[in-house]
Write a protein that holds these residues in place. Sequence first.
Motif, PDB file in Angstrom:
ATOM      1  N   MET A   1       5.796   8.493 -16.480  1.00 36.83           N
ATOM      2  CA  MET A   1       5.534   7.080 -16.674  1.00 36.83           C
ATOM      3  C   MET A   1       6.348   6.272 -15.659  1.00 36.83           C
ATOM      4  SD  MET A   1       5.506   5.240 -20.290  1.00 36.83           S
ATOM      5  CE  MET A   1       5.932   3.580 -20.512  1.00 36.83           C
ATOM      6  N   MET A   2       5.670   5.415 -14.952  1.00 36.56           N
ATOM      7  CA  MET A   2       6.288   4.607 -13.904  1.00 36.56           C
ATOM      8  C   MET A   2       7.064   3.438 -14.512  1.00 36.56           C
ATOM      9  SD  MET A   2       4.343   2.893 -10.673  1.00 36.56           S
ATOM     10  CE  MET A   2       3.840   4.472 -10.041  1.00 36.56           C
ATOM     11  N   ASP A   3       8.220   3.132 -13.931  1.00 41.59           N
ATOM     12  CA  ASP A   3       9.045   2.033 -14.421  1.00 41.59           C
ATOM     13  C   ASP A   3       8.648   0.736 -13.699  1.00 41.59           C
ATOM     14  OD1 ASP A   3      11.050   0.606 -15.712  1.00 41.59           O
ATOM     15  OD2 ASP A   3      12.503   1.037 -14.138  1.00 41.59           O
ATOM     16  N   LEU A   4       7.718  -0.001 -14.295  1.00 39.10           N
ATOM     17  CA  LEU A   4       7.285  -1.283 -13.737  1.00 39.10           C
ATOM     18  C   LEU A   4       7.899  -2.400 -14.554  1.00 39.10           C
ATOM     19  CD1 LEU A   4       3.519  -0.646 -13.037  1.00 39.10           C
ATOM     20  CD2 LEU A   4       5.336  -0.869 -11.368  1.00 39.10           C
ATOM     21  N   ARG A   5       8.407  -3.406 -13.883  1.00 33.88           N
ATOM     22  CA  ARG A   5       9.026  -4.545 -14.553  1.00 33.88           C
ATOM     23  C   ARG A   5       8.338  -5.838 -14.124  1.00 33.88           C
ATOM     24  NH1 ARG A   5      15.353  -2.869 -13.805  1.00 33.88           N
ATOM     25  NH2 ARG A   5      15.107  -0.805 -14.697  1.00 33.88           N
ATOM     26  N   LEU A   6       8.574  -6.861 -14.893  1.00 31.24           N
ATOM     27  CA  LEU A   6       8.009  -8.175 -14.601  1.00 31.24           C
ATOM     28  C   LEU A   6       8.433  -8.644 -13.217  1.00 31.24           C
ATOM     29  CD1 LEU A   6       6.251 -10.011 -16.326  1.00 31.24           C
ATOM     30  CD2 LEU A   6       8.305 -11.221 -17.007  1.00 31.24           C
ATOM     31  N   HIS A   7       7.521  -9.161 -12.435  1.00 31.99           N
ATOM     32  CA  HIS A   7       7.711  -9.713 -11.097  1.00 31.99           C
ATOM     33  C   HIS A   7       8.016  -8.666 -10.022  1.00 31.99           C
ATOM     34  CE1 HIS A   7       7.334 -13.617 -12.860  1.00 31.99           C
ATOM     35  NE2 HIS A   7       8.364 -13.390 -13.659  1.00 31.99           N
ATOM     36  N   ASP A   8       7.791  -7.378 -10.322  1.00 32.08           N
ATOM     37  CA  ASP A   8       7.885  -6.358  -9.273  1.00 32.08           C
ATOM     38  C   ASP A   8       6.731  -6.559  -8.300  1.00 32.08           C
ATOM     39  OD1 ASP A   8      10.091  -5.104 -10.263  1.00 32.08           O
ATOM     40  OD2 ASP A   8       9.041  -3.321 -10.992  1.00 32.08           O
ATOM     41  N   LYS A   9       6.965  -6.271  -7.040  1.00 27.79           N
ATOM     42  CA  LYS A   9       5.910  -6.282  -6.035  1.00 27.79           C
ATOM     43  C   LYS A   9       5.485  -4.824  -5.835  1.00 27.79           C
ATOM     44  CE  LYS A   9       6.779 -10.674  -5.045  1.00 27.79           C
ATOM     45  NZ  LYS A   9       7.707 -11.046  -6.081  1.00 27.79           N
ATOM     46  N   ILE A  10       4.173  -4.573  -5.880  1.00 30.42           N
ATOM     47  CA  ILE A  10       3.666  -3.216  -5.707  1.00 30.42           C
ATOM     48  C   ILE A  10       2.631  -3.182  -4.599  1.00 30.42           C
ATOM     49  CG2 ILE A  10       4.134  -2.469  -8.073  1.00 30.42           C
ATOM     50  CD1 ILE A  10       1.226  -3.024  -8.761  1.00 30.42           C
ATOM     51  N   GLU A  11       2.475  -2.014  -3.996  1.00 32.43           N
ATOM     52  CA  GLU A  11       1.450  -1.810  -2.978  1.00 32.43           C
ATOM     53  C   GLU A  11       0.484  -0.765  -3.508  1.00 32.43           C
ATOM     54  OE1 GLU A  11       1.141  -0.029   1.490  1.00 32.43           O
ATOM     55  OE2 GLU A  11       2.748  -1.471   1.107  1.00 32.43           O
ATOM     56  N   LEU A  12      -0.814  -1.095  -3.503  1.00 38.15           N
ATOM     57  CA  LEU A  12      -1.838  -0.183  -3.996  1.00 38.15           C
ATOM     58  C   LEU A  12      -2.431   0.631  -2.855  1.00 38.15           C
ATOM     59  CD1 LEU A  12      -3.717  -2.470  -6.556  1.00 38.15           C
ATOM     60  CD2 LEU A  12      -1.751  -0.989  -6.924  1.00 38.15           C
ATOM     61  N   LYS A  13      -3.052   1.756  -3.211  1.00 44.57           N
ATOM     62  CA  LYS A  13      -3.648   2.637  -2.198  1.00 44.57           C
ATOM     63  C   LYS A  13      -4.861   1.990  -1.537  1.00 44.57           C
ATOM     64  CE  LYS A  13      -2.181   6.833  -4.550  1.00 44.57           C
ATOM     65  NZ  LYS A  13      -2.620   7.986  -5.349  1.00 44.57           N
ATOM     66  N   LYS A  14      -5.699   1.337  -2.347  1.00 43.37           N
ATOM     67  CA  LYS A  14      -6.911   0.699  -1.811  1.00 43.37           C
ATOM     68  C   LYS A  14      -6.706  -0.804  -1.684  1.00 43.37           C
ATOM     69  CE  LYS A  14     -10.204   4.028  -3.602  1.00 43.37           C
ATOM     70  NZ  LYS A  14     -11.414   4.225  -4.409  1.00 43.37           N
ATOM     71  N   PRO A  15      -7.211  -1.404  -0.619  1.00 42.68           N
ATOM     72  CA  PRO A  15      -7.046  -2.861  -0.461  1.00 42.68           C
ATOM     73  C   PRO A  15      -7.994  -3.649  -1.372  1.00 42.68           C
ATOM     74  CG  PRO A  15      -8.271  -1.969   1.379  1.00 42.68           C
ATOM     75  CD  PRO A  15      -7.837  -0.797   0.543  1.00 42.68           C
ATOM     76  N   HIS A  16      -7.567  -4.845  -1.724  1.00 45.80           N
ATOM     77  CA  HIS A  16      -8.386  -5.805  -2.458  1.00 45.80           C
ATOM     78  C   HIS A  16      -9.467  -6.300  -1.479  1.00 45.80           C
ATOM     79  CE1 HIS A  16      -8.873  -9.868  -4.517  1.00 45.80           C
ATOM     80  NE2 HIS A  16      -9.050  -9.012  -5.485  1.00 45.80           N
ATOM     81  N   PRO A  17     -10.604  -6.789  -1.938  1.00 39.52           N
ATOM     82  CA  PRO A  17     -11.629  -7.300  -1.013  1.00 39.52           C
ATOM     83  C   PRO A  17     -11.122  -8.360  -0.028  1.00 39.52           C
ATOM     84  CG  PRO A  17     -12.579  -7.052  -3.176  1.00 39.52           C
ATOM     85  CD  PRO A  17     -11.105  -6.753  -3.317  1.00 39.52           C
ATOM     86  N   CYS A  18     -10.045  -9.064  -0.371  1.00 48.43           N
ATOM     87  CA  CYS A  18      -9.499 -10.069   0.553  1.00 48.43           C
ATOM     88  C   CYS A  18      -8.684  -9.409   1.671  1.00 48.43           C
ATOM     89  CB  CYS A  18      -8.642 -11.081  -0.192  1.00 48.43           C
ATOM     90  SG  CYS A  18      -7.060 -10.443  -0.758  1.00 48.43           S
ATOM     91  N   GLY A  19      -8.397  -8.116   1.539  1.00 49.56           N
ATOM     92  CA  GLY A  19      -7.691  -7.382   2.593  1.00 49.56           C
ATOM     93  C   GLY A  19      -6.250  -7.036   2.275  1.00 49.56           C
ATOM     94  N   SER A  20      -5.686  -7.607   1.225  1.00 50.55           N
ATOM     95  CA  SER A  20      -4.282  -7.368   0.878  1.00 50.55           C
ATOM     96  C   SER A  20      -4.142  -6.149  -0.024  1.00 50.55           C
ATOM     97  CB  SER A  20      -3.715  -8.590   0.163  1.00 50.55           C
ATOM     98  OG  SER A  20      -2.400  -8.344  -0.267  1.00 50.55           O
ATOM     99  N   ARG A  21      -3.029  -5.440   0.119  1.00 46.07           N
ATOM    100  CA  ARG A  21      -2.704  -4.320  -0.769  1.00 46.07           C
ATOM    101  C   ARG A  21      -1.518  -4.658  -1.661  1.00 46.07           C
ATOM    102  NH1 ARG A  21      -3.936   1.278   1.896  1.00 46.07           N
ATOM    103  NH2 ARG A  21      -5.504   0.664   3.382  1.00 46.07           N
ATOM    104  N   GLN A  22      -0.925  -5.829  -1.492  1.00 43.37           N
ATOM    105  CA  GLN A  22       0.285  -6.178  -2.219  1.00 43.37           C
ATOM    106  C   GLN A  22      -0.024  -7.063  -3.426  1.00 43.37           C
ATOM    107  OE1 GLN A  22       3.164  -7.703   0.521  1.00 43.37           O
ATOM    108  NE2 GLN A  22       3.299  -5.758   1.615  1.00 43.37           N
ATOM    109  N   TRP A  23       0.567  -6.701  -4.563  1.00 44.95           N
ATOM    110  CA  TRP A  23       0.343  -7.379  -5.829  1.00 44.95           C
ATOM    111  C   TRP A  23       1.681  -7.638  -6.510  1.00 44.95           C
ATOM    112  CZ3 TRP A  23      -4.729  -8.125  -7.887  1.00 44.95           C
ATOM    113  CH2 TRP A  23      -5.757  -7.576  -7.118  1.00 44.95           C
ATOM    114  N   GLU A  24       1.696  -8.592  -7.427  1.00 48.03           N
ATOM    115  CA  GLU A  24       2.876  -8.884  -8.232  1.00 48.03           C
ATOM    116  C   GLU A  24       2.545  -8.602  -9.696  1.00 48.03           C
ATOM    117  OE1 GLU A  24       5.840 -12.585  -9.419  1.00 48.03           O
ATOM    118  OE2 GLU A  24       4.154 -12.942  -8.075  1.00 48.03           O
TER     119      GLU A  24
END
Length: 61
Positions: A1-24
Amino acid sequence: MMDLRLHDKIELKKPHPCGSRQWEVLRVGMDIKIKCLNCGREQMITRSKLEKSVKKVINNN
């Protein structure tokens, strides 16, 4: 189980349609709410599905 906390910035493997891979992380629980850092789109996703698609955690608070 991954330790994710509020307001962490994550990078996903696949990009969002807008082109970004970074999420909060906005909400943590069985479902996780994430926000695209480029276009601002918010999305709810199950923890198990998100853990499979995370490439790396950029920032831990």
